[in-house]
Design a protein around this motif. Sequence first.
Motif, PDB file in Angstrom:
ATOM      1  N   PRO A   1      35.027 100.520   6.555  1.00 59.96           N
ATOM      2  CA  PRO A   1      34.848  99.333   7.396  1.00 59.96           C
ATOM      3  C   PRO A   1      35.880  98.246   7.139  1.00 59.96           C
ATOM      4  O   PRO A   1      36.200  97.467   8.046  1.00 59.96           O
ATOM      5  CB  PRO A   1      33.431  98.858   7.053  1.00 59.96           C
ATOM      6  CG  PRO A   1      33.147  99.423   5.712  1.00 59.96           C
ATOM      7  CD  PRO A   1      33.872 100.724   5.655  1.00 59.96           C
ATOM      8  N   LEU A   2      36.417  98.182   5.913  1.00 58.18           N
ATOM      9  CA  LEU A   2      37.435  97.178   5.635  1.00 58.18           C
ATOM     10  C   LEU A   2      38.724  97.477   6.407  1.00 58.18           C
ATOM     11  O   LEU A   2      39.362  96.566   6.958  1.00 58.18           O
ATOM     12  CB  LEU A   2      37.711  97.118   4.132  1.00 58.18           C
ATOM     13  CG  LEU A   2      36.554  96.617   3.252  1.00 58.18           C
ATOM     14  CD1 LEU A   2      36.952  96.663   1.781  1.00 58.18           C
ATOM     15  CD2 LEU A   2      36.147  95.202   3.655  1.00 58.18           C
ATOM     16  N   VAL A   3      39.113  98.743   6.440  1.00 54.96           N
ATOM     17  CA  VAL A   3      40.309  99.127   7.200  1.00 54.96           C
ATOM     18  C   VAL A   3      40.077  98.904   8.701  1.00 54.96           C
ATOM     19  O   VAL A   3      40.951  98.383   9.412  1.00 54.96           O
ATOM     20  CB  VAL A   3      40.681 100.595   6.921  1.00 54.96           C
ATOM     21  CG1 VAL A   3      41.772 101.081   7.878  1.00 54.96           C
ATOM     22  CG2 VAL A   3      41.147 100.754   5.484  1.00 54.96           C
ATOM     23  N   ALA A   4      38.883  99.281   9.185  1.00 50.30           N
ATOM     24  CA  ALA A   4      38.572  99.070  10.600  1.00 50.30           C
ATOM     25  C   ALA A   4      38.604  97.590  10.952  1.00 50.30           C
ATOM     26  O   ALA A   4      39.100  97.197  12.021  1.00 50.30           O
ATOM     27  CB  ALA A   4      37.198  99.665  10.921  1.00 50.30           C
ATOM     28  N   ALA A   5      38.090  96.737  10.054  1.00 55.16           N
ATOM     29  CA  ALA A   5      38.121  95.294  10.298  1.00 55.16           C
ATOM     30  C   ALA A   5      39.551  94.773  10.323  1.00 55.16           C
ATOM     31  O   ALA A   5      39.901  93.913  11.145  1.00 55.16           O
ATOM     32  CB  ALA A   5      37.306  94.568   9.231  1.00 55.16           C
ATOM     33  N   ALA A   6      40.399  95.298   9.427  1.00 51.19           N
ATOM     34  CA  ALA A   6      41.800  94.874   9.406  1.00 51.19           C
ATOM     35  C   ALA A   6      42.498  95.238  10.712  1.00 51.19           C
ATOM     36  O   ALA A   6      43.294  94.449  11.253  1.00 51.19           O
ATOM     37  CB  ALA A   6      42.523  95.520   8.217  1.00 51.19           C
ATOM     38  N   ILE A   7      42.198  96.412  11.252  1.00 51.57           N
ATOM     39  CA  ILE A   7      42.776  96.817  12.536  1.00 51.57           C
ATOM     40  C   ILE A   7      42.268  95.911  13.651  1.00 51.57           C
ATOM     41  O   ILE A   7      43.032  95.482  14.522  1.00 51.57           O
ATOM     42  CB  ILE A   7      42.439  98.289  12.824  1.00 51.57           C
ATOM     43  CG1 ILE A   7      43.228  99.199  11.877  1.00 51.57           C
ATOM     44  CG2 ILE A   7      42.736  98.658  14.278  1.00 51.57           C
ATOM     45  CD1 ILE A   7      42.881 100.663  11.996  1.00 51.57           C
ATOM     46  N   GLY A   8      40.961  95.612  13.618  1.00 47.74           N
ATOM     47  CA  GLY A   8      40.403  94.737  14.646  1.00 47.74           C
ATOM     48  C   GLY A   8      41.054  93.378  14.655  1.00 47.74           C
ATOM     49  O   GLY A   8      41.369  92.828  15.727  1.00 47.74           O
ATOM     50  N   VAL A   9      41.297  92.808  13.475  1.00 53.84           N
ATOM     51  CA  VAL A   9      41.898  91.470  13.382  1.00 53.84           C
ATOM     52  C   VAL A   9      43.394  91.514  13.702  1.00 53.84           C
ATOM     53  O   VAL A   9      43.912  90.673  14.439  1.00 53.84           O
ATOM     54  CB  VAL A   9      41.659  90.885  11.978  1.00 53.84           C
ATOM     55  CG1 VAL A   9      42.454  89.590  11.788  1.00 53.84           C
ATOM     56  CG2 VAL A   9      40.168  90.624  11.765  1.00 53.84           C
ATOM     57  N   SER A  10      44.100  92.495  13.147  1.00 55.66           N
ATOM     58  CA  SER A  10      45.560  92.531  13.263  1.00 55.66           C
ATOM     59  C   SER A  10      46.046  93.029  14.620  1.00 55.66           C
ATOM     60  O   SER A  10      47.052  92.536  15.141  1.00 55.66           O
ATOM     61  CB  SER A  10      46.154  93.421  12.166  1.00 55.66           C
ATOM     62  OG  SER A  10      45.836  92.926  10.889  1.00 55.66           O
ATOM     63  N   TRP A  11      45.346  94.003  15.196  1.00 49.50           N
ATOM     64  CA  TRP A  11      45.838  94.654  16.412  1.00 49.50           C
ATOM     65  C   TRP A  11      45.033  94.330  17.664  1.00 49.50           C
ATOM     66  O   TRP A  11      45.578  94.350  18.757  1.00 49.50           O
ATOM     67  CB  TRP A  11      45.849  96.179  16.235  1.00 49.50           C
ATOM     68  CG  TRP A  11      46.779  96.668  15.178  1.00 49.50           C
ATOM     69  CD1 TRP A  11      47.728  95.953  14.505  1.00 49.50           C
ATOM     70  CD2 TRP A  11      46.860  98.012  14.657  1.00 49.50           C
ATOM     71  NE1 TRP A  11      48.379  96.750  13.596  1.00 49.50           N
ATOM     72  CE2 TRP A  11      47.877  98.020  13.675  1.00 49.50           C
ATOM     73  CE3 TRP A  11      46.174  99.180  14.935  1.00 49.50           C
ATOM     74  CZ2 TRP A  11      48.222  99.175  12.961  1.00 49.50           C
ATOM     75  CZ3 TRP A  11      46.507 100.337  14.233  1.00 49.50           C
ATOM     76  CH2 TRP A  11      47.526 100.327  13.257  1.00 49.50           C
ATOM     77  N   LEU A  12      43.734  94.041  17.490  1.00 47.17           N
ATOM     78  CA  LEU A  12      42.860  93.947  18.661  1.00 47.17           C
ATOM     79  C   LEU A  12      42.368  92.536  18.947  1.00 47.17           C
ATOM     80  O   LEU A  12      41.528  92.339  19.831  1.00 47.17           O
ATOM     81  CB  LEU A  12      41.657  94.884  18.489  1.00 47.17           C
ATOM     82  CG  LEU A  12      41.989  96.340  18.155  1.00 47.17           C
ATOM     83  CD1 LEU A  12      40.715  97.168  18.022  1.00 47.17           C
ATOM     84  CD2 LEU A  12      42.900  96.943  19.224  1.00 47.17           C
ATOM     85  N   GLY A  13      42.860  91.553  18.222  1.00 49.15           N
ATOM     86  CA  GLY A  13      42.539  90.164  18.532  1.00 49.15           C
ATOM     87  C   GLY A  13      41.182  89.693  18.071  1.00 49.15           C
ATOM     88  O   GLY A  13      40.714  88.638  18.517  1.00 49.15           O
TER      89      GLY A  13
END
Length: 302
Positions: free
Chosen positions: A242-254
Amino acid sequence: MTAGTVLVVAVPAAVIGAASFGMASAIQHRVTKQVPEVATFSPRMLWDLVRKPIWVLSIGTVIVGLSLQVVALAFGPLVLVQPLLVTSVLFGAAFAAWLAGRRMDLVLALGALLCAGGLAAFLLLARPSGHGSEFTGAPVLPLSLAMGLLVIASLLAARWLPGEFGVVGLAVATGVFYGVTAGLMRVVAGQFRTGGFVEPFGHWTLYVVCVIGPMGFLLSQQTFQRGRLMSPSLAVITTVDPLVAAAIGVSWLGESIESSPAILAGEAVAGALMIGGIAVLARRSEQIGRELAAREDSESWG
């Protein structure tokens, strides 16, 4: 959506889903010991496992858990559902102990609780918001390089570090693969909602998911096979994912998270709890592994 609906639907779905994941992991950890070891990412292992009926049954249990996770997220917020899902570590440890005919180790349970509690605290403090399902145009290279280097470092650690410490390296790499899959699946789901069934096939995201997802699953089976105990592997995977998924959500998906100085300090403490939990699990598992090996040696000589 009322608070009553969240409690009646989301919470039971998340808890039962976590139990399903825990049971599947305990079964897979046990069955992977029954097949020959292969090189990292070798698909030969899946061919050996698919001939084990109990392992095939565990895949059905995973599907049940994923279905319940979708239900839980449909009726409850991420900050409630994700910490409940992380309790799969505790369920998995309990099921693994039961299958092995031994009592659950309290130190392993403490390590699992530190991981789950640290992740829950991080999510509650960060309060991720937004439902990003499209790339914002932000650079993807920095995070991609960071995740790639983390995977390489983890696999090297798995190769060179002994015992359960090497298993933690494999579990970290697995968690990264799972987190990337989860993050990109948000994009695929958004494409499906806006353009129908055919739309995702016109974008590269789906094809990356179809490669990264199976690689992560295969690596998880190899992680379970190598680890003497299941708790460290599952705790690390369910924390990193979930930490990696959250990083993708913040960095790539706004998507956004809280980032005031006080919140950042709290998130640092939560991160320290997770790292501490992983350290406790690895050290205790290594100790138990030595005890079991010594007992097996004495029994063979006896």
